[in-house]
Structures are given as C-alpha cells and as structure tokens.
Write a protein that holds these residues in place. Structure first.
Motif, PDB file in Angstrom:
ATOM      1  N   THR A 193       0.863  -1.176   0.000  1.00 28.29           N
ATOM      2  CA  THR A 193       0.000   0.000   0.000  1.00 28.29           C
ATOM      3  C   THR A 193       0.900   1.227   0.000  1.00 28.29           C
ATOM      4  OG1 THR A 193      -0.046   0.179   2.409  1.00 28.29           O
ATOM      5  CG2 THR A 193      -1.748  -1.224   1.377  1.00 28.29           C
ATOM      6  N   ALA A 194       0.317   2.398  -0.240  1.00 25.21           N
ATOM      7  CA  ALA A 194       1.104   3.628  -0.189  1.00 25.21           C
ATOM      8  C   ALA A 194       1.680   3.829   1.209  1.00 25.21           C
ATOM      9  CB  ALA A 194       0.256   4.823  -0.599  1.00 25.21           C
ATOM     10  N   ASP A 195       0.915   3.476   2.244  1.00 25.23           N
ATOM     11  CA  ASP A 195       1.427   3.606   3.609  1.00 25.23           C
ATOM     12  C   ASP A 195       2.608   2.674   3.849  1.00 25.23           C
ATOM     13  OD1 ASP A 195      -0.347   5.620   4.356  1.00 25.23           O
ATOM     14  OD2 ASP A 195      -1.889   4.178   4.965  1.00 25.23           O
ATOM     15  N   ALA A 196       2.569   1.472   3.274  1.00 28.02           N
ATOM     16  CA  ALA A 196       3.701   0.548   3.408  1.00 28.02           C
ATOM     17  C   ALA A 196       4.915   1.085   2.658  1.00 28.02           C
ATOM     18  CB  ALA A 196       3.323  -0.843   2.907  1.00 28.02           C
ATOM     19  N   CYS A 197       4.684   1.741   1.517  1.00 27.97           N
ATOM     20  CA  CYS A 197       5.794   2.360   0.769  1.00 27.97           C
ATOM     21  C   CYS A 197       6.443   3.469   1.602  1.00 27.97           C
ATOM     22  CB  CYS A 197       5.286   2.922  -0.549  1.00 27.97           C
ATOM     23  SG  CYS A 197       4.766   1.685  -1.751  1.00 27.97           S
ATOM     24  N   LEU A 198       5.600   4.284   2.246  1.00 29.51           N
ATOM     25  CA  LEU A 198       6.106   5.351   3.107  1.00 29.51           C
ATOM     26  C   LEU A 198       6.864   4.764   4.295  1.00 29.51           C
ATOM     27  CD1 LEU A 198       6.309   8.327   3.899  1.00 29.51           C
ATOM     28  CD2 LEU A 198       4.040   8.134   4.910  1.00 29.51           C
ATOM     29  N   ALA A 199       6.326   3.709   4.892  1.00 24.43           N
ATOM     30  CA  ALA A 199       6.994   3.053   6.021  1.00 24.43           C
ATOM     31  C   ALA A 199       8.332   2.460   5.597  1.00 24.43           C
ATOM     32  CB  ALA A 199       6.088   1.972   6.616  1.00 24.43           C
ATOM     33  N   THR A 200       8.412   1.960   4.373  1.00 17.00           N
ATOM     34  CA  THR A 200       9.678   1.419   3.860  1.00 17.00           C
ATOM     35  C   THR A 200      10.726   2.519   3.764  1.00 17.00           C
ATOM     36  OG1 THR A 200       8.502  -0.285   2.604  1.00 17.00           O
ATOM     37  CG2 THR A 200      10.759   0.188   1.934  1.00 17.00           C
ATOM     38  N   LEU A 201      10.346   3.663   3.200  1.00 22.73           N
ATOM     39  CA  LEU A 201      11.257   4.797   3.093  1.00 22.73           C
ATOM     40  C   LEU A 201      11.764   5.210   4.472  1.00 22.73           C
ATOM     41  CD1 LEU A 201      12.381   7.078   1.108  1.00 22.73           C
ATOM     42  CD2 LEU A 201      10.435   8.420   1.888  1.00 22.73           C
ATOM     43  N   ASP A 202      10.845   5.327   5.421  1.00 21.51           N
ATOM     44  CA  ASP A 202      11.214   5.746   6.777  1.00 21.51           C
ATOM     45  C   ASP A 202      12.068   4.706   7.497  1.00 21.51           C
ATOM     46  OD1 ASP A 202       9.891   8.148   6.460  1.00 21.51           O
ATOM     47  OD2 ASP A 202       8.064   7.476   7.457  1.00 21.51           O
ATOM     48  N   ALA A 203      11.821   3.423   7.226  1.00 17.54           N
ATOM     49  CA  ALA A 203      12.518   2.364   7.962  1.00 17.54           C
ATOM     50  C   ALA A 203      13.949   2.155   7.499  1.00 17.54           C
ATOM     51  CB  ALA A 203      11.740   1.054   7.850  1.00 17.54           C
ATOM     52  N   ILE A 204      14.188   2.231   6.203  1.00 20.00           N
ATOM     53  CA  ILE A 204      15.506   1.812   5.717  1.00 20.00           C
ATOM     54  C   ILE A 204      16.515   2.951   5.587  1.00 20.00           C
ATOM     55  CG2 ILE A 204      14.523  -0.193   4.563  1.00 20.00           C
ATOM     56  CD1 ILE A 204      14.983   1.206   1.895  1.00 20.00           C
TER      57      ILE A 204
END
Length: 191
Positions: free
Chosen positions: A105-116
């Motif tokens: 999802t777009a939220d998972a994409c955002l979380a990926t950016l923030d996490a890595i």
C-alpha cells in the motif's frame, strides 16, 4: 586646473560588448541550476534507498532467510538495532508487518522509506500535506506487481497531483520507483 579623465565611448562600448558576451554564455547555465539540483536530489535519495534495500536484503540472507506467514508477510531483520519488515519470500523491505511484496500500500511504501533510510526525507501519502513534505508517495499495481513511486514535490504541478494508483512518470515530475518483488529502484527525471 587638472583635466578630468574618463572612459572614452569606444572603451565603454567594448566593456558592454564583453559583458553581453559573458551574459549570453553564462546565463543559460545559471537557468539550469534548479533543474540540475532537483535531478541530483532525486538521484541522491534514490541511490541511498537502493543501497539500503541491498543492505536489508543482505541482512535477510545472513539471518538465514527468515520467513513470515504463508503469504510471506511478518518476516523481519534487525539492522542497526532497528526491526525492518521484509517479504519472507524474497527478503526485500516492505515497511509494515502485514505487508508483503504482492500486496503493498502507499502507507507501506512510506513506512519502507522511513525504515531503511537513517535520515529519510519528509514524505506523505496525503495530497493535503504536501506543503510540509519533500516527497509524495504513491502506490501502483499492475501485471508486473506492486511499485512504490516517490515523487519530488517541488517538481510536481500542484493543481494536478498524480492520483493514487496512477503510474504516469513521464512528464509528471522527478521521481524514483521501488519494486519490492525484485528490489529494483529506477529514477525518472522529467525536468
């Protein structure tokens, strides 16, 4: 009385011609500085993102390819003391515990950016929050799988932002994409 000296008309014309030539040569270069800076911004963030994806994937291999549930979700690795969720089938980051490469999802994409990324740029999935952020995050699904799209907000037309699910990178603004199925990161410069 001393005679006052100044520049002759010919000297003034020569100086003006030289300044005109310098302006004609230098001005086009200065006009491209903003576009070049925006290109470099996206390329730099995308390069860091791609490196981080590779590090997370390598850690997944080192930790013995941990699996999640039957859909590949729920797997994680620890990198620099941070728990980073990965797809249990391929080891690429997916950002959220419930996500997997086939159902981002777009939220998972955002979380990926923030996490890595250690110092991620400010990003949002909301059109209403673009004034306070640098990147607009969208999600696109097609026959090739899910793709996260990270648009540099400064390069977008604010009156017609790309819609969720709309994957038109041509002429839309500078962006980079991430495919969690393959770990592929691509840059699109549309200045």
């Amino acid at each position: 009385m001393k005679r006052q000296q100044g520049f002759s008309l010919i000297e003034l014309v020569i100086v003006i011609v030289i300044l005109g030539l310098l302006a004609a040569v230098a001005l086009p270069r200065f006009l491209d500085v903003t576009d070049d800076a925006q290109d470099a911004t996206v390329e730099g963030v995308a390069g860091g993102f791609a490196s981080a994806v590779g590090l997370v994937r390598a850690e997944w291999e080192v930790e013995g390819r941990p699996k999640g549930d039957n859909n590949g979700a729920g797997a994680s690795v620890v990198l620099d003391g941070e728990n980073i969720y990965v797809d249990g089938d391929n080891g690429y980051p997916v950002g959220a515990d419930s996500a997997h490469a086939g159902a981002m999802t777009a939220d998972a994409c955002l979380a990926t950016l923030d996490a890595i990324l250690q110092s991620p740029p400010r990003a949002t999935t909301s059109d209403g929050a673009i004034a306070n952020n640098r990147y607009l995050v969208r999600m696109q699904s097609d026959g090739n799988g899910d793709r996260c799209v990270y648009y540099l907000i400064a390069t977008l037309n604010k009156s017609s932002l790309p819609a969720a699910g709309d994957y038109g990178t041509a002429g839309v603004g500078n962006s980079f994409t991430y495919q969690p199925q393959t770990g592929k990161v691509m840059v699109f410069n549309n200045n």
